[in-house]
Design a protein around this motif. Structure first.
Motif, mmCIF file in Angstrom:
data_model
loop_
_atom_site.group_PDB
_atom_site.id
_atom_site.type_symbol
_atom_site.label_atom_id
_atom_site.label_comp_id
_atom_site.label_asym_id
_atom_site.label_seq_id
_atom_site.Cartn_x
_atom_site.Cartn_y
_atom_site.Cartn_z
ATOM 1 N N GLU A 219 0.839 -1.207 0.000
ATOM 2 C CA GLU A 219 0.000 0.000 0.000
ATOM 3 C C GLU A 219 0.874 1.257 0.000
ATOM 4 O O GLU A 219 0.636 2.179 -0.791
ATOM 5 N N THR A 220 1.876 1.279 0.873
ATOM 6 C CA THR A 220 2.720 2.479 0.946
ATOM 7 C C THR A 220 3.479 2.691 -0.351
ATOM 8 O O THR A 220 3.650 3.819 -0.802
ATOM 9 N N GLU A 221 3.940 1.587 -0.937
ATOM 10 C CA GLU A 221 4.672 1.747 -2.199
ATOM 11 C C GLU A 221 3.777 2.324 -3.279
ATOM 12 O O GLU A 221 4.198 3.174 -4.076
ATOM 13 N N GLN A 222 2.543 1.850 -3.259
ATOM 14 C CA GLN A 222 1.602 2.358 -4.255
ATOM 15 C C GLN A 222 1.352 3.854 -4.058
ATOM 16 O O GLN A 222 1.306 4.618 -5.023
ATOM 17 N N ILE A 223 1.209 4.226 -2.780
ATOM 18 C CA ILE A 223 0.983 5.649 -2.489
ATOM 19 C C ILE A 223 2.139 6.475 -3.010
ATOM 20 O O ILE A 223 1.957 7.497 -3.677
#
Lengths: 706, 433
Positions: free
Chosen positions: A49-53
């Motif tokens: 999720e954080t990488e996507q953000i």
């Protein structure tokens, strides 16, 4: 960059052995395997999720950069012979990439940047770091090494070429770089169609991109030389520079003289500020029901404080969050239930007896039990099966609470963020902290923000209400249908008011007109008084009434749904709240730790003999502690002889008063040796250093004594 | 105007050469007379110096190329070690007469090897009967190589016993080169700066084919009027001329003025050039941005200059550390007690300031201070208690890497490191706000 990140040993969870850490040292080995698995899968989700953000946030910046790079060597592609192109001096296209002071985050940005560039523009990307390039020679070596290897990566079929390159490696000059580039572009031109797939994404003669990761740390000379050299060959080698800048683009002018910076064609690119990045991360990780794991107010405050006060590093924030997860699953045996609701309900059924006891021991659960009727109390405390049923129900309650909490919090934020001076904070994270801390509606700030909300004008109020409707509609909570209806009703009434408003205005205008008619002073005074009277006792207008209703409605929502989490039963399962552990790990204080160790050795050694201290110096303490305590009483310069004397007095105290007569005039050799060792240990730790001002003296390096 | 004359070369070539090097005729004729005929020996070394872009490199290159004299041209910045430099000379020598490129790589570590290989190369390239020229551009770099390189190059003719001349090009005077051990003195030749008339002539030399020479010359005249005060660099002026020419032509293209309407054209271009001086000349915005701006006719505000982004966002404690560092750098130690202690003793005002302290500390620049003093000031300026955590210390280091502070003395000195604050008062004001 040196925003230190301290790896915690517990974080290595890749090897199979790490699962054992969860069992080890924890008497309560309940479900440790399951807990570990849950922890890992949760972290995997959060990580992706954080990488996507991050990717989404950087998209704009990267798009701009890519289009800049495409544009930059268009002349090179077309090989124009126009007059302007012939006459203009060829500058090196340069992107000044301002990334902010959070140096720890830059690595990730550069990594994804080079990926984007390699996918879209050119296979030839070199990343240079200042510490690898103390001289121009090292820089060229690094640059050529990276460029020529990257070619090998793209096309690993011809081995002979690689060998030839490695032999030629010694001549690291621009000339060999250019001939390499000529060879390679010629080769890609004449390549078989099967390989065209790879080169078609790139331009025909792709630019060579050189990224200076930390512009500030490069020495002026290296940069100057490199720019001067490459500007001489810009017609043969389409070079593009990217400067990674942490402070401000002014640094370019302060590092490079005008004669060199005039060789560059600098365009500025600015990345998103790290504060906005953090807000997005908090929004997506914490203010959502997607992840069962939550942070309590204190823990969140610690993480945010480290971010705002110390490093501005989003990566460190995420690492801290990761540490919280690991720590929670490690230390809380009931964290096995910290997963999605459906799964958690299943797991409740298979809880062991000791786990049930763990539940009964939870403070929030005990509070819950106390409020029940006595029969139920007994059942809860004795029958495991009944307990499990209740737990399932309570977990469901908790889930519903979370589902409702977030949209209401957002609504309240919409309200408070439109108020002047932001009594409850500008950012939603501040509001979130305030709500978690205690009942927000009991605070003064809340009171004052309600006061202010009662004074909002209509257009603001309407936009706020519209936003609220949007939030509720898009939320997953089931209880908000009514709220939406009510809000829509309000909006409709406001619309109706608009029609009515015209009439009212007419009335007031007529009274004004009356006022103008009366020129007589006495009459004027009288009417004025009347007007004033009427205004004071005037009934609230419809709009005001409605406004009160709206504010009351929001107030009701807040009181219903924004109860602090630690008032909820079983909150311990989902919420991590040992802020002290986190602080210890992330915000270490080496000086204080050292001082405690030396000043109060019991703290670490746990030896009962050392415990008695009340300021006096015990002779049972390690030598270094005695020497340390004695040196605390001295000024900036310490006389070694006096120090030794004091040391031996303390050490000899054990022999009793009868022994000191013999020892007073001559210090024992062993004690002398112990003293010297203690002093040199202190020197090693950086407390004292030999002084040249006076012989037989050492200088203190810490202050506080004198 | 002195016409170039030399018995060894045909007049047509010389005329062509003269047209290529405007305003440098006297220097060229001087060089020609020094060089003599092809086979004649000349000075072992020639040192040519002059200010930036006074045509040194260009003149030498054109001269050697037009007259087809055998030569090697090397830039000393590009070949930054003696080994690279010597090898490059040998490689170019191999390709000198024979056009076929067979760059067989010969390692050449010392000057002794170089002399040996050089002799070989000269023999096999059949260059014995004519003078070979080795041109070393940016020769000031030679001083940073091994001590023997420069003296050896100066007497290469003698060392190799071949007909060779070394030409050194530099922006600084010969006196700064002369090694302490003494060396062979080269023949020095000075290239004076171009005057405004020269600049005008050279810049108008290359006019665009679509417009007449007079029209372009008028434009150059206006350009020089604006920029001559700040910039005499020919290259830079040329660049600026090209960048802004399209704007100058605009009224003509639109048909609002004809080519002779100088006043109108001047009114159109003058404010534009002034704007250019403040932006594109200082590299505040890039030339490509400037061109886009001209083409689209947008406002200047859409591209903010580099210095517009001076503000740096810093973490809370970094800000205070920087402020503390600034205070420590610019306040004398004696005043610390007075400024930062609540109950300081009274200081007599009369002899409080010593004489030398009356000059502003800002004129004297930052003074180094020890780490302890920095922390002490930090503790007193921050309202709440600051724990001396590892994070605080690492922030000091990161401020050093960001070049906001600088470390004084050795980097590896662990006991009592000393720092200096390198930022300006304006910066600190912005931070402190």
């Amino acid at each position: 960059g040196c925003f230190v990140f301290k790896p915690s040993p517990k974080r290595r969870r890749v090897s199979p052995k790490t699962a054992d850490y969860f069992r080890e040292g924890n008497n309560d080995s309940e479900d440790s395997g399951l807990r570990f698995a849950t922890c890992q899968s949760l972290w995997k989700q959060i990580k992706s999720e954080t990488e996507q953000i991050q990717e989404e946030l950087n998209k704009q910046l990267f798009d701009n950069l890519v289009s800049f790079l495409r544009r930059s060597h268009s002349e090179f592609q077309e090989k124009t012979t126009e007059w302007t192109c012939r006459m203009k001096s060829r500058e090196i296209p340069t992107a000044a990439l301002v990334l902010g002071v959070n140096v720890t985050d830059h690595d990730l940005t550069f990594k994804s940047l080079s990926e984007v560039l390699q996918n879209n523009i050119t296979p030839y990307v070199a990343l240079l770091q200042a510490k690898d390039c103390p001289g121009i020679k090292n820089l060229m070596q690094k640059l050529m090494g990276q460029l020529m290897n990257c070619y090998i990566d793209v096309d690993s079929s011809d081995e002979e070429d690689y060998i030839q390159v490695s032999q030629n490696r010694i001549r690291c000059s621009m000339a060999s770089l250019i001939s390499w580039y000529e060879n390679i572009t010629k080769k890609t031109d004449s390549e078989t169609p099967s390989k065209k797939r790879t080169s078609s994404r790139h331009l025909r003669s792709p630019p060579v991109v050189v990224v200076f990761k930390d512009m500030e740390s490069f020495t002026t000379k290296v940069l100057q030389d490199f720019i001067v050299i490459s500007s001489q060959h810009i017609r043969e080698l389409p070079l593009v520079l990217i400067f990674g800048i942490a402070t401000s683009p002014m640094i370019i002018h302060s590092l490079l003289p005008h004669s060199v910076s005039s060789l560059l064609c600098i365009e500025l690119f600015q990345s998103l500020s790290c504060k906005e990045h953090l807000s997005t991360i908090i929004d997506k990780l914490l203010l959502t029901t997607q992840f069962p794991f939550k942070l309590s107010e204190k823990v969140l405050q610690v993480l945010i404080n480290i971010f705002l006060y110390h490093d501005f590093s989003v990566q460190n924030f995420i690492k801290g969050f990761q540490l919280c997860i690991v720590e929670h699953f490690y230390s809380q045996p009931l964290s096995v239930l910290c997963c999605q609701l459906v799964e958690a309900k299943k797991r409740v059924n298979s809880l062991s007896h000791s786990q049930c006891e763990n539940v009964r021991r939870l403070p929030s659960f005990r509070r819950y039990v106390e409020n029940q009727v006595s029969e139920k109390q007994i059942a809860l405390l004795t029958a495991d099966n009944f307990l499990k049923e209740v737990i399932q129900k309570l977990l469901e309650d908790l889930h519903v609470y979370h589902e409702n909490y977030v949209p209401v919090l957002r609504c309240l934020h919409v309200f408070t963020s439109s108020l002047p001076k932001y009594p409850l904070g500008k950012q939603i994270r501040e509001l979130h902290c305030a709500c978690l801390e205690n009942r927000v509606w009991e605070t003064e700030e809340y009171e004052s923000s309600l006061q202010l909300a009662r004074m909002l004008n209509k257009s603001d109020l309407v936009t706020v209400l519209e936003k609220c409707v949007e939030i509720f509609v898009s939320s997953s909570g089931k209880e908000f249908d009514k709220a939406v209806e009510k809000l829509k009703e309000f909006l409709a009434e406001f619309q109706k008011l608009e029609a009515g408003a015209c009439q009212e205005r007419d009335e007031s205008v007529s009274s004004q007109k009356e006022l103008q008619k009366k020129t007589d002073l006495y009459h004027l005074q009288k009417t004025l008084l009347e007007l004033k009277e009427s205004r004071r006792s005037k009934k609230l207008t419809k709009f005001e009434m409605l406004r009160f209703e709206v504010v009351d409605f929001i107030d009701n929502l807040v009181r219903n749904y924004l109860t602090p989490s630690d008032h909820k039963t079983l909150h311990e399962i989902m919420y991590f709240n040992t802020a002290s552990a986190l602080r210890e790990h992330l915000n270490a204080a080496p000086r204080i730790a050292l001082h405690t160790a030396l000043n109060n050795p019991y703290c670490y050694l746990k030896n009962q003999a050392l415990k008695s201290d009340g300021g006096s110096i015990s002779n049972k303490a390690p030598d270094i502690c005695i020497a340390y305590k004695l040196h605390l009483e001295c000024g900036r310069l310490i006389n070694l002889v006096d120090w030794l004397e004091a040391f031996s007095t303390v050490v000899m105290a054990v022999e009793g008063p009868n022994a000191d007569a013999a020892a007073s005039d001559q210090v024992d050799d062993i004690i002398h040796a112990r003293f010297i060792r203690a002093v040199s240990e202190l020197e090693l730790l950086g407390f004292v250093k030999p002084s040249k001002q006076k012989t037989d003296h050492v200088a203190r390096l810490t202050w506080g004594g004198c | 105007m002195p016409n170039l004359e030399h018995p060894a070369y045909p007049a047509a070539t010389l005329l062509h050469l003269e047209s290529l090097v405007p305003c440098r005729e006297s220097q060229v004729s001087m060089l020609l007379s020094i060089f003599g005929e092809r086979q004649q020996f000349t000075f072992p070394s020639i040192f040519i110096y002059g200010h930036t872009s006074s045509g040194k490199t260009y003149v030498i290159q054109t001269l050697l190329n037009t007259l087809r004299l055998p030569h090697v041209f090397v830039n000393c910045v590009e070949y930054f070690t003696s080994r690279l430099l010597l090898e490059e000379i040998l490689i170019q020598l191999q390709n000198c007469s024979s056009e076929t490129k067979h760059a067989s790589h010969v390692p050449c570590d010392t000057f002794n090897d170089f002399v040996r290989l050089f002799k070989q190369a000269v023999t096999c390239q059949d260059l014995q009967d004519q003078t070979l020229y080795i041109v070393l551009d940016r020769a000031e770099q030679l001083r940073e190589m091994e001590a023997n390189i420069l003296p050896a190059f100066l007497r290469l003719q003698e060392l190799t016993d071949r007909n060779v001349t070394v030409v050194l090009l530099s922006e600084i005077v010969w006196e700064l080169f002369r090694p302490s051990t003494g060396c062979f003195e080269p023949f020095t030749l000075y290239f004076p700066d171009y005057s405004i008339g020269h600049l005008q002539k050279i810049l108008s030399h290359n006019h665009p084919p679509e417009y007449s020479a007079d029209f372009y010359a008028a434009y150059i005249n206006i350009l020089l009027g604006v920029f001559y005060m700040v910039c005499r660099d020919l290259k830079e002026l040329q660049h600026l001329a090209v960048l802004n020419f399209s704007k100058y032509c605009e009224p003509v293209v639109r048909g609002e003025a004809n080519e002779r309407d100088t006043r109108k054209l001047w009114k159109n271009i003058e404010p534009h050039l002034k704007k250019a001086m403040q932006t594109v000349y200082l590299r505040e915005i890039s030339s490509s941005q400037w061109e886009r701006l001209q083409r689209d006719g947008g406002e200047l505000g859409q591209f903010k200059g580099l210095s517009a982004h001076a503000h740096v966002e810093l973490p809370y404690y970094s800000k205070f550390l920087l402020i503390a560092a600034y205070l420590a750098s610019y306040n004398p130690v004696r005043t610390d007690k007075r400024f930062f202690l609540k109950h300081h003793g009274k200081i007599k005002k009369t002899n409080f300031m010593k004489k030398h302290e009356k000059t502003s500390n800002h004129l004297l620049g930052p003074k180094p201070f020890p780490l302890d003093r920095l922390l002490a000031i930090l503790y007193s300026i921050v309202d709440n208690r600051v724990a001396p955590t590892a994070n605080i210390f690492s922030q000091i280091t990161s401020l050093v890497t960001l070049q906001l502070l600088s470390m004084v003395g050795h980097n590896d000195q662990l006991d009592g490191p000393r720092y200096k604050c390198t930022v300006s008062l304006d910066f600190i004001r912005a931070v402190a706000r």
